[in-house]
Design an enzyme around this catalytic site. Structure first.
Site, PDB file in Angstrom:
ATOM      1  N   ALA A  81       3.091   6.860   6.367  1.00 20.24           N
ATOM      2  CA  ALA A  81       2.300   5.645   6.184  1.00 20.24           C
ATOM      3  C   ALA A  81       1.112   5.591   7.143  1.00 20.24           C
ATOM      4  CB  ALA A  81       3.173   4.409   6.353  1.00 20.24           C
ATOM      5  N   THR A  82       1.216   6.220   8.308  1.00 16.47           N
ATOM      6  CA  THR A  82       0.074   6.235   9.228  1.00 16.47           C
ATOM      7  C   THR A  82      -1.113   6.921   8.569  1.00 16.47           C
ATOM      8  OG1 THR A  82       1.511   6.254  11.153  1.00 16.47           O
ATOM      9  CG2 THR A  82      -0.739   7.031  11.487  1.00 16.47           C
ATOM     10  N   ASN A 161       6.720  -5.224  10.330  1.00 11.01           N
ATOM     11  CA  ASN A 161       7.733  -4.345  10.912  1.00 11.01           C
ATOM     12  C   ASN A 161       8.425  -4.939  12.133  1.00 11.01           C
ATOM     13  OD1 ASN A 161       4.881  -3.706  11.664  1.00 11.01           O
ATOM     14  ND2 ASN A 161       5.897  -2.628  13.336  1.00 11.01           N
ATOM     15  N   CYS A 336       6.286   1.347  18.620  1.00 11.25           N
ATOM     16  CA  CYS A 336       5.001   1.963  18.932  1.00 11.25           C
ATOM     17  C   CYS A 336       4.341   1.294  20.130  1.00 11.25           C
ATOM     18  CB  CYS A 336       4.071   1.873  17.744  1.00 11.25           C
ATOM     19  SG  CYS A 336       4.889   2.312  16.217  1.00 11.25           S
TER      20      CYS A 336
HETATM   21  C1  LIG Z   1       6.708   2.830  10.220  1.00  7.48           C
HETATM   22  C2  LIG Z   1       5.487   2.104   9.808  1.00  7.48           C
HETATM   23  C3  LIG Z   1       4.261   2.766   9.705  1.00  7.48           C
HETATM   24  C4  LIG Z   1       4.089   4.219  10.077  1.00  7.48           C
HETATM   25  O1  LIG Z   1       4.714   5.044   9.124  1.00  7.48           O
HETATM   26  P1  LIG Z   1       4.885   6.602   9.418  1.00  7.48           P
HETATM   27  O2  LIG Z   1       5.372   7.134   8.101  1.00  7.48           O
HETATM   28  O3  LIG Z   1       5.920   6.703  10.489  1.00  7.48           O
HETATM   29  O4  LIG Z   1       3.571   7.142   9.814  1.00  7.48           O
HETATM   30  C5  LIG Z   1       3.174   2.039   9.297  1.00  7.48           C
HETATM   31  N1  LIG Z   1       3.274   0.737   8.984  1.00  7.48           N
HETATM   32  C6  LIG Z   1       4.441   0.065   9.063  1.00  7.48           C
HETATM   33  C7  LIG Z   1       4.481  -1.371   8.694  1.00  7.48           C
HETATM   34  C8  LIG Z   1       5.583   0.733   9.482  1.00  7.48           C
HETATM   35  O5  LIG Z   1       6.720   0.062   9.571  1.00  7.48           O
END
Ligand SMILES: *Cc1c(COP(=O)(O)O)cnc(C)c1O
Length: 397
Positions: A81-82, A161, A336
């Site tokens: 997601a990053t 999150n 994070c």
């Molecule tokens: C975990 C998370 C991310 C990052 O996702 P990755 O796949 O670890 O890069 C981004 N946004 C939210 C809301 C998350 O919970």
């Protein structure tokens, strides 16, 4: 631990499902052959090794697309997601770059949204960081009020999150569409937890991550709307032109197969799982409330991610509680930001003081969480809080 009850609980207990989740054994079994026998490169068009890999990627793409109501060609696989957030925000803004171009987001976003927005500011874009309501919700009215004739993109997460709050992304998408603004949502926490149909909601760009869904780490996806409008993005990575030129690089076939399997399981079982997890989460809250004085809850108790519970415990700094309850895996603030030992930007944006933010704990429940674990966790937190409070109390004479 209740005296007389048999000690069956396996420790440590993991209640940090927002940070990551265990891979479901069924997902692992689906992935296994793609490490060894079926190791082909999905871009190898001249032999059966490549065809098998390509077929597996296609199947996973179709599974994820069916799960979120997308067309398979609207799914771009990424490393998580990053990367999806970076591609969506930097890619869409740069494709619509103009003097004074404006982007809207919220102060409660994940760093993987906030940091690319900061980057856009260095490139000359103006960025508005909306303040949420007291439950942490970013309303469609707030987004509408921030839109100017120069706004090109808005990005508001589907589920937070840290505090689990859900945003009305369908309503936000509607006000954006009316004004010709593209709308992106980070759905890393929402996928598989709440119903999500990208076309029914009118979303333009949506980020996903496999490892928040009992899939493997290091794989994610970006939904990129293909029609009405056809969303154009400037890629971040150039190379072999994979993923319709939007994300070059040899595909992580194994990870993608795992993501597809995780999506299929969540599609079949997600609703029942959410109900079960929701009940466990409420049980945890009630048991904590009965055992810990002064407890309060952050976020919205009703419009909330089913597995999230974020509490403030006055007089008990979260770091001290977590050290004391060392067999319990929970988080103080987001994983994070806690690396930087800064109080949670989310709780501060909600109006919590620094001390309150530092006395807050995030519990994340999920697929493999049991009632026994929840009961033990409530007792353990109560014990740790009592100990921390006693140590901090002024000595009595
Ligand atoms: C975990 C998370 C991310 C990052 O996702 P990755 O796949 O670890 O890069 C981004 N946004 C939210 C809301 C998350 O919970």
């Amino acid at each position: 631990m209740t005296p007389g009850r048999p000690e069956t609980l396996k420790r440590p207990v993991y209640l940090d499902y927002h940070a990551t989740t265990p891979v479901d054994p069924r997902v692992f079994e689906a992935m296994r052959p793609y490490f060894t026998e079926h190791f082909g490169n999905a871009a190898s068009a001249s032999h059966v090794f490549g065809w098998r890999a390509e077929a597996a990627v296609t199947k996973a793409r179709e599974a994820l697309a069916a799960f979120v109501g997308a067309n398979p060609r609207e799914i771009i696989f990424t490393s998580g997601a990053t990367e999806s957030n970076n591609l969506a925000i930097l890619g869409a803004a740069r494709a619509r770059s103009a003097p004074g171009a404006h982007v809207i987001t919220s102060a409660l976003e994940h760093r993987a949204v906030l940091d690319p927005c900061r980057r856009l500011e260095t490139e000359g874009f103006a960025v508005t960081y909306l303040k949420p309501d007291p439950h942490g919700v970013t309303t469609a009215a707030a987004v509408a009020a921030a839109i100017t004739p120069l706004t090109v993109l808005a990005s508001v997460m589907a589920a937070n999150n840290e505090i689990g709050t859900l945003n009305p992304v369908g309503e936000i998408a509607r006000v954006c569409k009316e004004r010709g603004v593209l709308f992106h949502t980070d759905a890393a926490q929402a996928l598989g937890k709440i119903p999500l149909d990208v076309h029914a909601l009118g979303l333009d760009l949506v980020s996903f991550s496999a490892h928040k869904l009992c899939g493997p780490k290091g794989v994610g996806a970006l939904f990129v709307r293909a029609v009405n409008p056809r969303v154009r993005l400037v890629p971040l990575v150039f190379g072999g032109g994979h993923e319709r030129g939007l994300r070059s690089g040899t595909l992580d076939v194994t990870g993608i197969v795992g993501f597809g399997a995780a999506a299929e399981i969540a599609r079949a079982e997600g609703e029942a799982e959410a109900r079960r997890v929701f009940a466990l989460r409420d049980r945890l809250w009630e048991r904590l409330l009965a055992r810990v004085e002064g407890l309060s809850r952050n976020g919205s108790p009703s419009v909330c991610h089913p597995g999230n519970l974020n509490v403030t415990i006055p007089g008990a700094p979260a770091d001290a509680v977590i050290v004391e309850a060392r067999d319990l895996a929970v988080s103080s603030g987001s994983a994070c930001t806690s690396a930087e030992a800064e109080p949670s930007h989310v709780l501060l944006a909600l109006g919590r003081s620094r001390a309150e933010a530092e006395a807050s704990i995030r519990f994340g429940l999920g697929r493999f969480t049991t009632e026994e674990e929840v009961d033990w966790a409530a007792d353990e937190v109560a014990r740790a809080v009592a100990k921390v409070r006693m140590e901090r109390a002024p000595p009595l004479r």
